[in-house]
Design a protein around this motif. Structure first.
Motif, short mmCIF file in Angstrom:
data_model
loop_
_atom_site.label_atom_id
_atom_site.label_comp_id
_atom_site.label_asym_id
_atom_site.label_seq_id
_atom_site.Cartn_x
_atom_site.Cartn_y
_atom_site.Cartn_z
N ALA A 72 72.62 12.60 -101.73
CA ALA A 72 73.03 11.82 -100.56
C ALA A 72 74.56 11.81 -100.46
O ALA A 72 75.12 11.95 -99.36
N GLY A 73 75.23 11.67 -101.59
CA GLY A 73 76.69 11.63 -101.61
C GLY A 73 77.30 12.95 -101.16
O GLY A 73 78.40 12.98 -100.61
N LEU A 74 76.59 14.05 -101.42
CA LEU A 74 77.06 15.37 -100.97
C LEU A 74 76.61 15.67 -99.54
O LEU A 74 76.82 16.77 -99.04
N GLU A 75 75.95 14.67 -98.92
CA GLU A 75 75.47 14.77 -97.54
C GLU A 75 74.54 15.96 -97.35
O GLU A 75 74.61 16.70 -96.36
N ILE A 76 73.66 16.13 -98.32
CA ILE A 76 72.61 17.15 -98.22
C ILE A 76 71.40 16.48 -97.58
O ILE A 76 71.03 15.36 -97.94
N GLY A 77 70.79 17.15 -96.61
CA GLY A 77 69.69 16.51 -95.87
C GLY A 77 68.78 17.53 -95.22
O GLY A 77 68.69 18.69 -95.66
N ALA A 130 73.09 23.53 -102.40
CA ALA A 130 73.41 23.13 -103.78
C ALA A 130 72.48 23.82 -104.77
O ALA A 130 71.38 24.26 -104.41
N ILE A 131 72.97 23.90 -106.01
CA ILE A 131 72.17 24.39 -107.14
C ILE A 131 71.98 23.20 -108.07
O ILE A 131 72.93 22.47 -108.35
N LEU A 132 70.73 23.00 -108.51
CA LEU A 132 70.45 21.83 -109.36
C LEU A 132 69.79 22.27 -110.68
O LEU A 132 68.57 22.25 -110.80
N PRO A 133 70.61 22.69 -111.65
CA PRO A 133 70.05 23.06 -112.95
C PRO A 133 69.73 21.81 -113.77
O PRO A 133 70.33 20.76 -113.57
N VAL A 134 68.78 21.94 -114.69
CA VAL A 134 68.42 20.83 -115.59
C VAL A 134 68.75 21.29 -117.02
O VAL A 134 68.36 22.37 -117.43
N ALA A 150 77.71 29.82 -107.84
CA ALA A 150 78.00 28.74 -106.88
C ALA A 150 79.34 28.98 -106.19
O ALA A 150 79.46 28.81 -104.97
N ALA A 151 80.34 29.39 -106.95
CA ALA A 151 81.67 29.63 -106.37
C ALA A 151 81.62 30.78 -105.38
O ALA A 151 82.22 30.71 -104.30
N ALA A 156 77.56 23.50 -103.89
CA ALA A 156 77.74 22.41 -104.84
C ALA A 156 76.81 22.64 -106.03
O ALA A 156 75.76 23.28 -105.90
N VAL A 157 77.20 22.11 -107.19
CA VAL A 157 76.35 22.16 -108.38
C VAL A 157 76.09 20.73 -108.86
O VAL A 157 77.03 19.99 -109.13
N VAL A 158 74.81 20.36 -108.88
CA VAL A 158 74.41 19.03 -109.35
C VAL A 158 73.70 19.22 -110.68
O VAL A 158 72.65 19.86 -110.75
#
Ligand SMILES: *Cc1c(COP(=O)(O)O)cnc(C)c1O
Length: 375
Positions: A72-77, A130-134, A150-151, A156-158
């Protein structure tokens, strides 16, 4: 039911060890008369940011909330895609769906169980945000490779760092910890995590001051000034003063506890070396939130360990892309071959800082006997 001979986890041991310090912290907060967003949260945020090697930390109510608030903070929707893995339970998938975005799954590396950067590049489209690795089981995903991709694509990377407090990889000549690699890192302080509260808690860490400011508003109804809503999509997601005070005590032990986890991982590796079990690769910087072995005889082994009173578990048996609630995403069996194959082979053994050598020997002897019985 008979009590386990070796429990999968035992949080009482840790609380007993530092009981006096925990009691003093609780007493301090009780006497302060200030229970939400006060001096303890602020101090913990500074201490945890410093520990992670970043400039900002925002305490929130849980790891699941941290993931939602990061997006939400990165305004992804709606209309946006977030590329992630399917073998890490479903927390991050729920967060992606909660902001209205679409999760895109990529396969995991069969050796490390983390996001396979080779699969990642092919999954990026014009809608990817965004990319969301765990950092699964306490090991960092291949962040140098993921950050480079990502670059290249302006994404963004979360980081989902809920299993990786203090885990590190070497970059630019020095170790860099979980949470300090991406645009923002998300932590959980669920009691059994490497750093756990005595209840729920979570945090976001970032070097982006503007993002940190947005996150502070989003955790507090989206308010700027009191009763003035300036950020839509805010919620109540705060870390309590009480949990922050307890986490400040425990943070001082985190390095020792992570070292104890590594030592116990070493004992298993030594005691199980002659068995056909596949141990987790002992890469530096791994903090062993879980000790996950792999075997084609997993189900039989699990049954025998359970019957012998050894606690064990599977993290996780059904990958996200095959979960009933996510059928609408349209993934079929076979879409993520490594993820699916490993889900049937992985087994988590008891591993926590207070586990004794005798207990590790008992687990290992039970496994050795079980595997020879299996043939
Ligand atoms: C525990 C965990 C979460 C969720 O944390 P909660 O504090 O329980 O909401 C998210 N991601 C991973 C990988 C976890 O292990």
């Amino acid at each position: 039911m008979t009590p386990p001979i070796v429990p999968f986890g035992d949080l009482k041991r840790q609380s007993a060890q530092i009981g006096a310090e925990l009691a003093a912290a609780m007493q301090r907060v009780a006497a302060s008369g200030w229970y939400i967003l006060g001096a303890e949260v602020q101090a913990f945020e500074q201490e945890f940011a410093a520990y992670c090697g970043v400039t900002h930390c925002v305490g929130v109510a849980s790891g699941a909330d941290a993931l939602y608030l990061a997006l939400a903070g990165l305004e992804i929707g709606p209309g946006d895609e977030v590329v992630t893995v399917a073998n890490a339970c479903m927390y991050q998938v729920a967060a992606i769906l909660q902001v209205g975005a679409t999760p895109v799954f990529v396969d995991s590396d069969p050796r490390t169980h983390t996001m396979d950067p080779r699969a990642l590049e092919a999954a990026i489209t014009s809608r990817t945000r965004a990319i969301l690795p765990v950092h699964l089981y306490g090991r960092l995903a291949d962040m140098p490779a993921i950050n480079a991709i990502a670059a290249r694509h302006g994404l963004a990377v979360v980081e989902d760092a809920a299993q990786a407090h203090g885990a590190w990889l070497v970059a630019d000549g020095g170790p860099r910890r979980a949470g300090a690699w991406g645009t923002v890192g998300c932590f959980s302080f669920y009691p059994s995590k490497n750093l756990g509260a005595l209840g729920d808690g979570g945090a976001l860490v970032t070097n982006d001051a503007a993002l940190a400011e947005r996150l502070r508003r989003l955790r507090f109804y989206g308010w700027g000034d009191k009763y003035v809503t300036i950020a839509a999509g805010g919620r109540n997601s705060r870390l309590d003063e009480l949990q922050a005070a307890l986490l400040r005590v425990k943070l001082r032990y985190l390095e020792d506890w992570n070292a104890a986890r590594c030592e116990r991982a070493g004992w298993y590796a030594e005691l199980l070396a002659t068995t056909p079990l596949e141990p987790p690769p002992a890469d530096p910087g791994h903090v062993y939130h879980l000790y996950v072995v792999a075997s084609d005889a997993r189900d039989d082994l699990r049954r025998r360990l359970g019957a012998a009173g050894v606690g064990c578990d599977v993290h996780y048996p059904l990958p996200a892309h095959l979960q009933p609630a996510y059928a609408h995403l349209g993934y079929a069996q076979g879409a993520l071959p490594h993820t699916e194959r490993q889900a049937g082979r992985i087994l988590s053994l008891p591993l926590f800082p207070e586990l004794t050598r005798v207990e590790v020997e008992r687990v290992s002897a039970t496994i050795t006997a079980a595997l020879s019985a299996t043939g």
